[in-house]
Scaffold this motif. Sequence first.
Motif, mmCIF file in Angstrom:
data_model
loop_
_atom_site.group_PDB
_atom_site.id
_atom_site.type_symbol
_atom_site.label_atom_id
_atom_site.label_comp_id
_atom_site.label_asym_id
_atom_site.label_seq_id
_atom_site.Cartn_x
_atom_site.Cartn_y
_atom_site.Cartn_z
ATOM 1 N N LEU A 197 0.862 -1.175 0.000
ATOM 2 C CA LEU A 197 0.000 0.000 0.000
ATOM 3 C C LEU A 197 0.894 1.219 0.000
ATOM 4 O O LEU A 197 1.721 1.394 0.890
ATOM 5 C CB LEU A 197 -0.897 -0.001 1.238
ATOM 6 C CG LEU A 197 -1.834 1.208 1.391
ATOM 7 C CD1 LEU A 197 -2.821 1.265 0.229
ATOM 8 C CD2 LEU A 197 -2.585 1.134 2.715
ATOM 9 N N VAL A 256 1.122 5.216 0.309
ATOM 10 C CA VAL A 256 0.346 6.282 0.931
ATOM 11 C C VAL A 256 1.063 7.604 0.690
ATOM 12 O O VAL A 256 2.224 7.763 1.069
ATOM 13 C CB VAL A 256 0.182 6.045 2.447
ATOM 14 C CG1 VAL A 256 -0.698 7.126 3.054
ATOM 15 C CG2 VAL A 256 -0.403 4.665 2.711
ATOM 16 N N GLY A 277 -4.005 6.985 -1.520
ATOM 17 C CA GLY A 277 -3.220 5.761 -1.543
ATOM 18 C C GLY A 277 -3.321 5.050 -2.872
ATOM 19 O O GLY A 277 -4.125 5.408 -3.742
ATOM 20 N N GLY A 280 -8.246 3.395 -3.254
ATOM 21 C CA GLY A 280 -7.116 4.051 -2.597
ATOM 22 C C GLY A 280 -7.450 5.365 -1.923
ATOM 23 O O GLY A 280 -6.536 6.096 -1.524
ATOM 24 N N LEU A 334 -7.757 6.687 0.842
ATOM 25 C CA LEU A 334 -7.512 6.550 2.278
ATOM 26 C C LEU A 334 -7.817 7.814 3.060
ATOM 27 O O LEU A 334 -8.148 7.754 4.248
ATOM 28 C CB LEU A 334 -6.049 6.176 2.527
ATOM 29 C CG LEU A 334 -5.526 4.911 1.867
ATOM 30 C CD1 LEU A 334 -4.051 4.739 2.189
ATOM 31 C CD2 LEU A 334 -6.308 3.708 2.355
ATOM 32 N N ILE A 353 -11.151 7.830 4.967
ATOM 33 C CA ILE A 353 -11.501 6.923 6.053
ATOM 34 C C ILE A 353 -11.807 7.780 7.273
ATOM 35 O O ILE A 353 -11.021 8.653 7.653
ATOM 36 C CB ILE A 353 -10.342 5.958 6.378
ATOM 37 C CG1 ILE A 353 -10.101 4.988 5.220
ATOM 38 C CG2 ILE A 353 -10.620 5.190 7.663
ATOM 39 C CD1 ILE A 353 -8.895 4.092 5.425
ATOM 40 N N CYS A 381 -12.470 12.843 8.775
ATOM 41 C CA CYS A 381 -11.693 12.053 7.826
ATOM 42 C C CYS A 381 -10.202 12.169 8.143
ATOM 43 O O CYS A 381 -9.731 13.177 8.678
ATOM 44 C CB CYS A 381 -11.923 12.550 6.404
ATOM 45 S SG CYS A 381 -13.593 12.312 5.770
ATOM 46 N N GLU A 387 -7.801 12.793 6.210
ATOM 47 C CA GLU A 387 -7.225 13.945 5.525
ATOM 48 C C GLU A 387 -7.407 15.234 6.323
ATOM 49 O O GLU A 387 -6.569 16.137 6.262
ATOM 50 C CB GLU A 387 -7.868 14.076 4.150
ATOM 51 C CG GLU A 387 -7.264 15.139 3.263
ATOM 52 C CD GLU A 387 -7.770 15.019 1.838
ATOM 53 O OE1 GLU A 387 -8.460 15.960 1.393
ATOM 54 O OE2 GLU A 387 -7.487 13.989 1.184
ATOM 55 N N GLY A 417 -6.024 5.126 10.751
ATOM 56 C CA GLY A 417 -6.434 4.919 9.365
ATOM 57 C C GLY A 417 -5.658 3.813 8.687
ATOM 58 O O GLY A 417 -6.223 2.995 7.951
ATOM 59 N N LEU A 418 -4.360 3.764 8.938
ATOM 60 C CA LEU A 418 -3.537 2.742 8.293
ATOM 61 C C LEU A 418 -3.851 1.344 8.809
ATOM 62 O O LEU A 418 -3.823 0.379 8.042
ATOM 63 C CB LEU A 418 -2.059 3.067 8.506
ATOM 64 C CG LEU A 418 -1.542 4.296 7.762
ATOM 65 C CD1 LEU A 418 -0.061 4.515 8.061
ATOM 66 C CD2 LEU A 418 -1.751 4.164 6.258
ATOM 67 N N THR A 426 -6.756 0.320 9.796
ATOM 68 C CA THR A 426 -7.983 -0.060 9.089
ATOM 69 C C THR A 426 -7.644 -0.575 7.691
ATOM 70 O O THR A 426 -8.143 -1.615 7.251
ATOM 71 C CB THR A 426 -8.928 1.143 8.980
ATOM 72 O OG1 THR A 426 -9.333 1.546 10.286
ATOM 73 C CG2 THR A 426 -10.161 0.797 8.152
ATOM 74 N N ALA A 427 -6.773 0.153 6.987
ATOM 75 C CA ALA A 427 -6.405 -0.249 5.629
ATOM 76 C C ALA A 427 -5.671 -1.580 5.602
ATOM 77 O O ALA A 427 -5.960 -2.443 4.764
ATOM 78 C CB ALA A 427 -5.544 0.834 4.988
#
Length: 310
Positions: free
Chosen positions: A135, A137, A145, A162, A164, A167, A183, A185, A236-237, A239-240
């Motif tokens: 992945l 990012v 991503g 992607g 991300l 999320i 989010c 971001e 977040g990561l 989760t991904a």
Amino acid sequence: MRHVIALDVGGTGMKAGLVGLDGVPLYEARRATGRERGPDAVVESVLGFAQELLAHGRTHFGRAAEAAGAAVPGVVDTDRGVAVRSADLGWRNVPLRGLLSRRLGRIPVALGQDVPTGGLAEGRVGAARGTGRFLYVSLGTGIAGAIGIDGGIEPGAHGRAGGLGHIVVRPDGPACGCGGRGCLEALASVTAIGRAWATAGGGPGADAADCARAVEAGDEAARAVWRAAVDALADGLVTALTVLNPRALVIGGRLAGTGDTLLTPLREAVAERVTFQQLPAILPAALGDAAGWRGAGLLAGELLTRRQAV
């Protein structure tokens, strides 16, 4: 020498080069986009820059480029070769592939979105080379991503895989430009960190790089801002990686330029959060701001490979 043109169009600047069919860079150049003159001027800047690269290839390598690739920010319809929407460039529905092909003598042109294209380069010739599944990012003004699978990038059913940055990691968190709240971001991008540090003590005009320097100098307020961003990013990561199970997480974009100031606490925060998940290697991107144009060169090379296979 046979080669292709590779372009990465950013909000304020363009990075580009000529790439041999073996993937080796032959020449690199940079230009401003001319964004201050409006969207049409940006299009003309891109086309003019591509012409310069075409001429350079003829002069220095004895022949014209055989194909071109371009990476642009925003929403891209790769099948139609249209830059559908780009807030960075002020573009809406720009048929860039066709415009480039005509300006370059009808050579084939590939168009890609900037982050997946950069991820493609990191997967084939950068930090994730040989990992198989990774992945990528990109931590910049926004967060996005790219899902790498066996040398390619998974686009998703509608070309939007992607995302991300959207999320939701803090349901009651700050408003995001997408219309949601909390989010990733809105909490861990360069923009979000800069805004938080300006409020917490950095003062007007402070940005994420200023915050990183203050963290390195031991400023406790800066450390609190940084920790909050790292914690959000780790959530977040995780989760991904729970969904995707990558072998590696490759961290790129402007925030990655802070090096271990980001990566050391991020690795610790992700490790603290995993339970049953397999912890991936967390690696800095290897290509820096060259990833976009290097990936565009790979897209152009694929066009020629496909043509030869027909």
